[in-house]
Design a protein around this motif. Structure first.
Motif, PDB file in Angstrom:
ATOM      1  N   THR A   1       0.803  -1.237   0.000  1.00 26.54           N
ATOM      2  CA  THR A   1       0.000   0.000   0.000  1.00 26.54           C
ATOM      3  C   THR A   1       0.830   1.278   0.000  1.00 26.54           C
ATOM      4  O   THR A   1       0.315   2.345  -0.345  1.00 26.54           O
ATOM      5  CB  THR A   1      -0.949   0.039   1.213  1.00 26.54           C
ATOM      6  N   ALA A   2       2.108   1.183   0.361  1.00 27.75           N
ATOM      7  CA  ALA A   2       2.947   2.386   0.449  1.00 27.75           C
ATOM      8  C   ALA A   2       2.963   3.209  -0.838  1.00 27.75           C
ATOM      9  O   ALA A   2       2.865   4.446  -0.778  1.00 27.75           O
ATOM     10  CB  ALA A   2       4.366   2.005   0.861  1.00 27.75           C
ATOM     11  N   PRO A   3       3.086   2.587  -2.033  1.00 32.29           N
ATOM     12  CA  PRO A   3       3.125   3.406  -3.250  1.00 32.29           C
ATOM     13  C   PRO A   3       1.874   4.262  -3.453  1.00 32.29           C
ATOM     14  O   PRO A   3       1.962   5.364  -4.003  1.00 32.29           O
ATOM     15  CB  PRO A   3       3.265   2.359  -4.367  1.00 32.29           C
ATOM     16  N   ASP A   4       0.715   3.773  -3.004  1.00 35.51           N
ATOM     17  CA  ASP A   4      -0.514   4.564  -3.141  1.00 35.51           C
ATOM     18  C   ASP A   4      -0.457   5.818  -2.279  1.00 35.51           C
ATOM     19  O   ASP A   4      -0.905   6.895  -2.684  1.00 35.51           O
ATOM     20  CB  ASP A   4      -1.735   3.713  -2.759  1.00 35.51           C
ATOM     21  N   TRP A   5       0.081   5.675  -1.084  1.00 31.05           N
ATOM     22  CA  TRP A   5       0.256   6.847  -0.217  1.00 31.05           C
ATOM     23  C   TRP A   5       1.281   7.816  -0.817  1.00 31.05           C
ATOM     24  O   TRP A   5       1.058   9.026  -0.835  1.00 31.05           O
ATOM     25  CB  TRP A   5       0.731   6.405   1.169  1.00 31.05           C
ATOM     26  N   LEU A   6       2.379   7.277  -1.293  1.00 34.67           N
ATOM     27  CA  LEU A   6       3.455   8.117  -1.821  1.00 34.67           C
ATOM     28  C   LEU A   6       3.048   8.858  -3.089  1.00 34.67           C
ATOM     29  O   LEU A   6       3.677   9.852  -3.455  1.00 34.67           O
ATOM     30  CB  LEU A   6       4.696   7.265  -2.083  1.00 34.67           C
ATOM     31  N   ALA A   7       1.988   8.394  -3.751  1.00 31.51           N
ATOM     32  CA  ALA A   7       1.505   9.073  -4.951  1.00 31.51           C
ATOM     33  C   ALA A   7       0.809  10.394  -4.623  1.00 31.51           C
ATOM     34  O   ALA A   7       0.623  11.230  -5.509  1.00 31.51           O
ATOM     35  CB  ALA A   7       0.547   8.159  -5.708  1.00 31.51           C
ATOM     36  N   MET A   8       0.461  10.597  -3.353  1.00 29.28           N
ATOM     37  CA  MET A   8      -0.176  11.850  -2.942  1.00 29.28           C
ATOM     38  C   MET A   8       0.863  12.964  -2.883  1.00 29.28           C
ATOM     39  O   MET A   8       1.942  12.784  -2.308  1.00 29.28           O
ATOM     40  CB  MET A   8      -0.858  11.687  -1.580  1.00 29.28           C
ATOM     41  N   LYS A   9       0.540  14.096  -3.437  1.00 32.31           N
ATOM     42  CA  LYS A   9       1.483  15.213  -3.547  1.00 32.31           C
ATOM     43  C   LYS A   9       2.018  15.652  -2.187  1.00 32.31           C
ATOM     44  O   LYS A   9       3.207  16.004  -2.050  1.00 32.31           O
ATOM     45  CB  LYS A   9       0.799  16.384  -4.251  1.00 32.31           C
TER      46      LYS A   9
END
Length: 207
Positions: free
Chosen positions: A166-174
């Motif tokens: 799930t980390a990449p989904d969070w990191l996609a947030m500006k």
């Protein structure tokens, strides 16, 4: 290596900050060496064990490591962490006494928040970088998106229940500069495994 002197630089050092619960000080240096070798230089040692202060001291000896204290809940914890050489401070929440003491000390400080009211308290203190905690239990990405739509200038490190998946989904947030996670140093893992997990995590969120 000297630590960056502000929290944003620390948050931007790597996409994942390992959240470490270490019971045995003998594990400290090998674990830190494996994480740094894998590309994760910023290490959060949680004050959840009796060994934590000694662990901070030993991890500080590892070249390249930027070692901070997590689960700092009061001024006594703050003082102990600073005396041990912690280079940044992370708290699960934000109280006025702890916030004021951390700001006065000049240490890079990442306080935990989960509500708009806590964010406003931090902003009133002059803070703009926060740990969103516990991230998953507080509604996950939709909850943080709702907060960022109102508090557009704040930057975040979500922590709590985040995984490699799930980390990449969070990191996609500006407004998310990094995430905190314990999956990179699972209990009982070998140093080789930790280094491999760190290497994989360090490649996340490349922009």
């Amino acid at each position: 290596m000297s630590a960056p002197d502000n929290i944003e630089e620390i948050m931007l050092t790597a996409p994942v900050i390992p959240v470490l619960v270490v019971d045995d000080p003998a594990d400290a240096r090998p674990m830190a060496e494996a994480l740094v070798a894998g590309g994760l230089k910023v290490l959060e040692v949680t004050l959840r064990t009796d060994a934590a202060i000694e662990v901070i001291k030993r991890m500080n000896l590892v070249p390249g490591a930027i070692v901070g204290a997590g689960t700092v809940t009061n001024e006594s914890d703050l003082d102990a962490a600073l005396a041990a050489g912690a280079e940044f401070i992370v708290s699960p929440g934000l109280t006025e006494p702890l916030g004021r003491a951390a700001i006065k000390s000049g240490i890079p400080f990442l306080p935990g928040i989960s509500t708009a009211g806590e964010l406003m308290r931090g902003l009133d203190m002059g803070l703009s970088h926060f740990k969103f905690f516990p991230a998953m239990a507080n509604g996950g990405i939709p909850a943080l998106k709702a907060l960022t739509s109102v508090f557009g200038k704040c930057k975040f490190c979500p922590t709590g229940g985040i995984s490699a998946e799930t980390a990449p989904d969070w990191l996609a947030m500006k407004q998310v500069l990094c995430v905190g996670g314990s999956w990179v140093a699972p209990k009982g893992a070998s140093t080789e495994n930790i280094e491999a997990l760190a290497r994989e995590a360090a490649r996340m969120g490349q922009r």
